[in-house]
Design a protein around this motif. Structure first.
Motif, PDB file in Angstrom:
ATOM      1  N   ARG A 226       0.889  -1.062  -0.129  1.00 47.90           N
ATOM      2  CA  ARG A 226      -0.039   0.079   0.049  1.00 47.90           C
ATOM      3  C   ARG A 226       0.771   1.063  -0.142  1.00 47.90           C
ATOM      4  NH1 ARG A 226      -5.204  -0.974   0.710  1.00 47.90           N
ATOM      5  NH2 ARG A 226      -5.862  -3.317   1.224  1.00 47.90           N
TER       6      ARG A 226
ATOM      7  N   GLU B 195       0.887   4.144  -2.814  1.00 44.78           N
ATOM      8  CA  GLU B 195       0.492   5.540  -2.248  1.00 44.78           C
ATOM      9  C   GLU B 195       1.955   6.538  -2.778  1.00 44.78           C
ATOM     10  OE1 GLU B 195       0.133   8.309   1.832  1.00 44.78           O
ATOM     11  OE2 GLU B 195       0.089   5.855   1.658  1.00 44.78           O
TER      12      GLU B 195
ATOM     13  N   SER C 272      -4.005   7.458  -0.729  1.00 47.50           N
ATOM     14  CA  SER C 272      -4.200   6.325   0.036  1.00 47.50           C
ATOM     15  C   SER C 272      -5.229   5.308  -0.812  1.00 47.50           C
ATOM     16  CB  SER C 272      -4.887   6.786   1.299  1.00 47.50           C
ATOM     17  OG  SER C 272      -5.105   5.701   1.793  1.00 47.50           O
ATOM     18  N   LEU C 273      -4.758   4.183  -0.803  1.00 46.32           N
ATOM     19  CA  LEU C 273      -5.802   2.964  -1.288  1.00 46.32           C
ATOM     20  C   LEU C 273      -6.584   2.153  -0.148  1.00 46.32           C
ATOM     21  CD1 LEU C 273      -3.835   1.664  -4.223  1.00 46.32           C
ATOM     22  CD2 LEU C 273      -5.448   3.574  -4.333  1.00 46.32           C
ATOM     23  N   ASP C 274      -6.831   2.927   1.042  1.00 52.19           N
ATOM     24  CA  ASP C 274      -7.598   2.257   1.924  1.00 52.19           C
ATOM     25  C   ASP C 274      -8.946   1.341   1.520  1.00 52.19           C
ATOM     26  OD1 ASP C 274      -5.539   3.037   3.602  1.00 52.19           O
ATOM     27  OD2 ASP C 274      -6.763   4.840   4.499  1.00 52.19           O
ATOM     28  N   ASP C 275      -9.480   2.065   0.478  1.00 46.36           N
ATOM     29  CA  ASP C 275     -10.598   1.269   0.106  1.00 46.36           C
ATOM     30  C   ASP C 275     -10.512   0.302  -1.019  1.00 46.36           C
ATOM     31  OD1 ASP C 275     -12.004   2.498   2.218  1.00 46.36           O
ATOM     32  OD2 ASP C 275     -12.431   4.364   0.790  1.00 46.36           O
ATOM     33  N   TRP C 276      -9.238  -0.133  -1.365  1.00 52.19           N
ATOM     34  CA  TRP C 276      -8.961  -1.014  -2.472  1.00 52.19           C
ATOM     35  C   TRP C 276      -8.475  -2.118  -1.924  1.00 52.19           C
ATOM     36  CZ3 TRP C 276      -8.465   0.829  -7.803  1.00 52.19           C
ATOM     37  CH2 TRP C 276      -8.863   1.839  -8.136  1.00 52.19           C
ATOM     38  N   ARG C 277      -8.679  -3.251  -2.623  1.00 51.22           N
ATOM     39  CA  ARG C 277      -8.294  -4.749  -2.263  1.00 51.22           C
ATOM     40  C   ARG C 277      -6.722  -5.043  -3.036  1.00 51.22           C
ATOM     41  NH1 ARG C 277     -11.754 -10.042  -2.425  1.00 51.22           N
ATOM     42  NH2 ARG C 277     -12.779  -8.738  -0.967  1.00 51.22           N
TER      43      ARG C 277
ATOM     44  N   PRO D  50     -10.974  -1.713  -6.680  1.00 56.17           N
ATOM     45  CA  PRO D  50     -11.830  -1.164  -5.610  1.00 56.17           C
ATOM     46  C   PRO D  50     -12.692  -2.068  -4.735  1.00 56.17           C
ATOM     47  CG  PRO D  50     -12.091  -0.219  -7.900  1.00 56.17           C
ATOM     48  CD  PRO D  50     -11.195  -1.671  -7.981  1.00 56.17           C
ATOM     49  N   GLN D  51     -12.710  -1.977  -3.565  1.00 60.16           N
ATOM     50  CA  GLN D  51     -13.389  -2.877  -2.780  1.00 60.16           C
ATOM     51  C   GLN D  51     -14.800  -2.706  -3.074  1.00 60.16           C
ATOM     52  OE1 GLN D  51     -13.032  -5.345  -0.598  1.00 60.16           O
ATOM     53  NE2 GLN D  51     -10.981  -4.757   0.483  1.00 60.16           N
ATOM     54  N   ALA D  52     -15.297  -1.678  -3.299  1.00 61.77           N
ATOM     55  CA  ALA D  52     -16.822  -1.290  -3.581  1.00 61.77           C
ATOM     56  C   ALA D  52     -17.227  -1.920  -4.878  1.00 61.77           C
ATOM     57  CB  ALA D  52     -17.175   0.140  -3.648  1.00 61.77           C
TER      58      ALA D  52
ATOM     59  N   GLN E  21     -17.563  -5.601  -3.845  1.00 61.65           N
ATOM     60  CA  GLN E  21     -18.704  -5.973  -2.994  1.00 61.65           C
ATOM     61  C   GLN E  21     -19.825  -5.859  -3.940  1.00 61.65           C
ATOM     62  OE1 GLN E  21     -18.366  -2.677  -0.048  1.00 61.65           O
ATOM     63  NE2 GLN E  21     -16.809  -4.027   1.014  1.00 61.65           N
TER      64      GLN E  21
END
Length: 260
Positions: free
Chosen positions: A97, A101, A107-112, A130-132, A135
């Motif tokens: 990560r 960055e 930041s890629l906090d919401d990415w797998r 993207p986690q979204a 999901q």
């Protein structure tokens, strides 16, 4: 009598459309594609999920398996150098990560993040999704009563399918999707660079991109392997070996057939 389907489906989520193929027993069948347009106020993958939902509603049968291939538009790529300081998977994820960055400036906090398996001492190629979006694919599969078996960047599927043809040690692998290309450079049996950028669909633009990347390699150009299933014609490029089937008028169908 069971109403569960023995079919297996594969969806290709492209930059401007989604496509769907099916295997019934051992027979592959292309079911069609559906274009979508993106609202500037929403992520591109939201329109893609809506289009895929409509396409699945036309063809899918309850209980079938679904595999999803994602265009490079929905992925980010980064080279993660080897570090002797990394001692466990959690530290490796944090290190990857940090590499993302540093490269992208955010930041890629919401990415797998998924890392390629490599031997000790070698750099890895990391892919962020993207986690979204992931999901959303899970929710769509449940709604469609499908079994989501895998979600994979198309780059990885294409490379794995072509890997047996690649020269050992040194090579440049190029994936040319419509209007976007990804290049992976290997030297001495280890990854040296991964680069994704927009690129026109002409031979001239693609040749220039390959030449610029090969300049980083040194005096001798490595073997270059091109996978461009989104092209309806066959690219005519210098010193490039093609890793793809015959052209297809539908880029999404061509991508599906290339890894089916």
């Amino acid at each position: 009598m069971s109403h569960l389907s023995p079919d297996r489906f594969c969806a290709v989520v492209g930059a401007e459309g989604v496509g769907l193929g099916r295997w019934h027993a051992t027979q592959p069948q292309w079911l069609g594609s559906r274009a979508f347009t993106c609202d500037a106020a929403q992520p591109a993958w939201e329109a893609a999920l809506q289009a895929l939902s409509a396409l699945l509603a036309e063809h899918a049968v309850r209980g079938a398996e679904l595999r999803v291939l994602l265009s490079a538009r929905y992925s980010r790529f980064c080279l993660v150098p080897w570090s002797d300081a990394i001692g466990n998977p959690r530290e490796l994820d944090a290190y990857a990560r940090a590499c993302f960055e540093n490269l992208y400036g955010q930041s890629l906090d919401d990415w797998r993040i998924v890392l390629s398996p490599e031997p000790a001492g070698a750099a890895r190629i990391a892919t962020a999704l993207p986690q979204a979006l992931l999901q959303g694919l899970q929710a769509l599969s449940r709604h469609s009563q499908l079994k989501l078996r895998s979600v994979q960047p198309y780059l990885m599927a294409a490379f794995n399918r072509c890997s047996a043809k690649l020269a050992q040690g040194d090579f440049l692998f190029v994936l040319a999707e419509p209007r976007r290309s990804v290049l992976m450079l290997a030297a001495g049996g280890a990854w040296q660079q991964v680069l994704a950028q927009g690129c026109a669909d002409s031979d001239q633009a693609l040749q220039a991109l390959i030449d610029r990347t090969c300049e980083l390699y040194g005096e001798h150009m490595p073997p270059v392997y091109l996978h461009a299933p989104g092209r309806g014609d066959v690219p005519q490029l210098e010193a490039v070996q093609l890793c793809q089937p015959a052209g297809d008028s539908d880029p999404l169908c061509a991508m599906w057939r290339a890894v089916a």
